[in-house]
Design an enzyme around this catalytic site. Structure first.
Site, PDB file in Angstrom:
ATOM      1  N   ASP A  47      20.522  -9.637   3.360  1.00  0.00           N
ATOM      2  CA  ASP A  47      19.398  -8.961   4.012  1.00  0.00           C
ATOM      3  C   ASP A  47      19.404  -7.462   3.719  1.00  0.00           C
ATOM      4  O   ASP A  47      18.357  -6.864   3.478  1.00  0.00           O
ATOM      5  CB  ASP A  47      19.410  -9.223   5.513  1.00  0.00           C
ATOM      6  CG  ASP A  47      19.255 -10.704   5.840  1.00  0.00           C
ATOM      7  OD1 ASP A  47      18.300 -11.321   5.324  1.00  0.00           O
ATOM      8  OD2 ASP A  47      20.087 -11.249   6.589  1.00  0.00           O
ATOM      9  N   ASP A  75      13.320  -5.723   4.927  1.00  0.00           N
ATOM     10  CA  ASP A  75      13.177  -7.142   4.590  1.00  0.00           C
ATOM     11  C   ASP A  75      13.013  -7.889   5.911  1.00  0.00           C
ATOM     12  O   ASP A  75      13.994  -8.216   6.573  1.00  0.00           O
ATOM     13  CB  ASP A  75      14.406  -7.649   3.839  1.00  0.00           C
ATOM     14  CG  ASP A  75      14.318  -9.133   3.521  1.00  0.00           C
ATOM     15  OD1 ASP A  75      13.192  -9.636   3.324  1.00  0.00           O
ATOM     16  OD2 ASP A  75      15.381  -9.789   3.468  1.00  0.00           O
ATOM     17  N   GLU A 114       8.569  -5.895   2.465  1.00  0.00           N
ATOM     18  CA  GLU A 114       8.282  -7.048   1.626  1.00  0.00           C
ATOM     19  C   GLU A 114       7.103  -7.827   2.185  1.00  0.00           C
ATOM     20  O   GLU A 114       7.010  -8.060   3.385  1.00  0.00           O
ATOM     21  CB  GLU A 114       9.520  -7.960   1.550  1.00  0.00           C
ATOM     22  CG  GLU A 114       9.362  -9.069   0.539  1.00  0.00           C
ATOM     23  CD  GLU A 114      10.654  -9.834   0.321  1.00  0.00           C
ATOM     24  OE1 GLU A 114      11.238  -9.667  -0.764  1.00  0.00           O
ATOM     25  OE2 GLU A 114      11.057 -10.572   1.222  1.00  0.00           O
TER      26      GLU A 114
END
Length: 184
Positions: free
Chosen positions: A152, A21, A80
């Site tokens: 996260d 991420d 992502e």
């Protein structure tokens, strides 16, 4: 089960996926082993670089993600995608952080896949509009974690799970894939 790189009929018995991420201040990562149906968390963490000057952040993100790749030797990396940002400067910085992550993975010889935030939430929670706390909760349940992962870390593990759930689904269908759709 032995080493995750053990093979049977030319196929790994366990597949290692690194989920990332990316962020300009915090970049979450999560490593899972999966057979496509069951997944186990191997490692998770967060690269925190917010206190450093901008160019140094990119170098630190690259170096630390490269170290995770070298230590855990994932078969694939799921990252992502950046879909939309209201602030153009923030979008550029996140895009640059993504670039550092992608380069670290590619330099480590890892195959890279990208998923939209909506498809990640859909795959893990069952709703593309899920809130962060819902993602954290489902990641904890799906991976049988003893504690709640940070935002996260949870997002990174969710991205890895999304990829694990989409394994075997043709590329054109991956964006809309849900864990309910997975067939080994």
């Amino acid at each position: 089960m032995g080493d995750y790189r053990e093979v049977k009929n030319g196929q790994p018995l366990r597949h290692r996926v690194l989920g990332i991420d990316p962020g300009s201040r915090n970049t979450g990562y999560g490593v899972i082993d999966t057979d496509g149906q069951r997944s186990v968390c191997i490692a998770r963490g967060c690269v925190r670089v917010g206190q450093h000057a901008w160019p140094d952040r990119l170098g630190l993100i690259f170096d630390q993600v490269a170290a995770v790749v070298a230590e855990h030797r994932p078969h694939e990396m799921a990252v992502e995608q950046l879909i939309f940002a209201r602030d153009a400067t923030a979008a550029l910085k996140i895009g640059q952080a993504r670039g550092a992550v992608l380069c670290a993975g590619l330099k480590g010889g890892v195959v890279v896949h990208e998923y939209s935030p909506k498809s990640v939430k859909l795959a893990v929670v069952g709703s593309g509009n899920a809130e962060k706390r819902q993602v954290q909760h489902m990641v904890r349940i799906l991976l049988s974690l003893s504690d709640q992962p940070g935002e996260d870390e949870a997002d990174a593990l969710a991205i890895a799970l999304c990829h694990a759930h989409s394994m075997g689904i043709p590329q054109r269908k991956r964006a809309a894939a849900s864990w309910r759709d997975f067939r080994p």
